[in-house]
Design an enzyme around this catalytic site. Structure first.
Site, short mmCIF file in Angstrom:
data_model
loop_
_atom_site.label_atom_id
_atom_site.label_comp_id
_atom_site.label_asym_id
_atom_site.label_seq_id
_atom_site.Cartn_x
_atom_site.Cartn_y
_atom_site.Cartn_z
N CYS A 83 -1.54 38.14 -11.46
CA CYS A 83 -1.25 36.66 -11.66
C CYS A 83 -2.06 36.20 -11.72
O CYS A 83 -2.70 35.90 -12.25
CB CYS A 83 0.73 36.86 -10.90
SG CYS A 83 1.32 35.26 -11.82
N GLU B 57 4.28 41.88 -14.47
CA GLU B 57 4.08 41.53 -12.35
C GLU B 57 6.11 41.64 -12.57
O GLU B 57 6.85 41.49 -12.65
CB GLU B 57 3.95 40.52 -11.91
CG GLU B 57 3.60 40.24 -10.03
CD GLU B 57 3.71 38.77 -9.57
OE1 GLU B 57 3.36 37.94 -10.40
OE2 GLU B 57 2.97 39.25 -8.69
N LYS C 3 -2.27 43.83 -5.98
CA LYS C 3 -2.35 42.42 -5.71
C LYS C 3 -3.30 41.80 -4.71
O LYS C 3 -2.92 42.08 -3.69
CB LYS C 3 -1.23 42.13 -6.01
CG LYS C 3 -1.55 39.86 -5.91
CD LYS C 3 -0.64 39.82 -6.95
CE LYS C 3 0.33 37.87 -7.11
NZ LYS C 3 1.41 37.31 -7.80
C1 ACM Z 1 2.11 34.39 -8.82
O1 ACM Z 1 1.48 35.32 -8.83
N1 ACM Z 1 3.53 35.39 -9.31
C2 ACM Z 1 2.80 33.35 -9.41
#
Ligand code: ACM
Length: 265
Positions: free
Chosen positions: A144, A40, A110
């Site tokens: 993530c 990420e 995200k």
């Molecule tokens: C995250 O979602 N970077 C912990």
């Protein structure tokens, strides 16, 4: 179909998009693979102190990272997924790009923002849909913290994704322990590309990332795992026939679902 799939684990230098991108391209050039996954926010680092600072590092499709990645995918005829800070309207998105030799196949934003990411990034607005790679198989994108919402991976698997490309900046130890179950319950391969190292910003906030990138199989096995601070590209061969949802002659993972009894939505 058999594929060589891998991840690149490293420590991005905060704010150094060119240097991080050049490192990524240099490392990937040394290896042969069908799919590579990067962490990420792999070109900018993670701990932005303000929206203004994140916007300064935000990129679009014509930015250095995506252009460089697309060029490499064209040369190597492979697919690559990696996280970047994507230019938005007021706030940027915490996004993941997927490229192949045909260029950008998809950008995922995200959905489940972790902790203070909520102050920096706009909430993702791209649905969890499988992406057809044009190579006879489908992949799913996720970033993530999305992992802790099982609906995200389920949506991708139900839509036909066979390999989940999971770009991560994990700060807690749970994901790496849990992903075998996500793989098993969806009969998918999962490539989790994490980073390592510590970041501290000018507000005195600090985070340390947990490394241990890994690949898990539809049989619930951890096919590949590396150390907390191991740097470099690692890969393994996978067999996509294992993603068949027919578990035995009488059980099919999706057809046997009892949606009449669940209380999900
Ligand atoms: C995250 O979602 N970077 C912990």
């Amino acid at each position: 179909m058999k594929l060589t799939v891998g991840f690149l684990q490293f420590k991005p230098e905060f704010g150094k998009i060119r240097e991080n991108t050049d490192y990524i391209i240099g490392e990937l050039k040394k290896h042969r693979f069908d799919i590579a996954v990067l962490p990420e926010l792999c070109t900018t680092g993670y701990l932005f102190e303000s929206v203004k600072q994140a916007n300064e590092f935000a990129e679009s499709k014509d930015g250095y990272f995506i252009q460089s990645l697309s060029k490499l995918a064209k040369e190597k005829k492979c697919i690559i997924a990696g996280g970047f800070c994507e230019r938005g309207k007021e706030k940027p998105f915490n996004s993941q790009v997927l490229v192949s030799e045909k260029g950008v196949l998809s950008i995922y934003r995200k959905a489940h923002l972790f902790y203070k990411e909520k102050e920096i990034f706009a909430k993702g607005n791209t649905p969890f849909k499988a992406v057809d790679t044009g190579k006879g198989y489908k992949v799913g994108l996720m970033i993530c913290f999305d992992w802790i919402f099982p609906e995200a991976m389920r949506s991708l698997a139900l839509d036909g994704a066979q390999v989940i490309l999971h770009s991560a900046n994990l700060v807690l130890p749970y994901c790496q322990r849990a992903m075998f179950a996500r793989s098993l319950e969806n009969r998918v391969f999962i490539i989790t590309a994490n980073r390592f190292g510590k970041e501290t910003n000018s507000k005195g906030e600090s985070v340390e990332f947990t490394g241990k990138s890994q690949i898990t199989s539809p049989e619930g096995e951890v096919l590949l795992t590396i150390g907390e601070k191991t740097k470099g590209f690692y890969s393994v061969e996978i067999d996509l026939s294992l993603t068949d949802k027919q578990m035995n002659p009488l059980n099919h993972l999706f057809n046997d679902k009892r949606t009449d009894l669940y209380n999900l939505f």
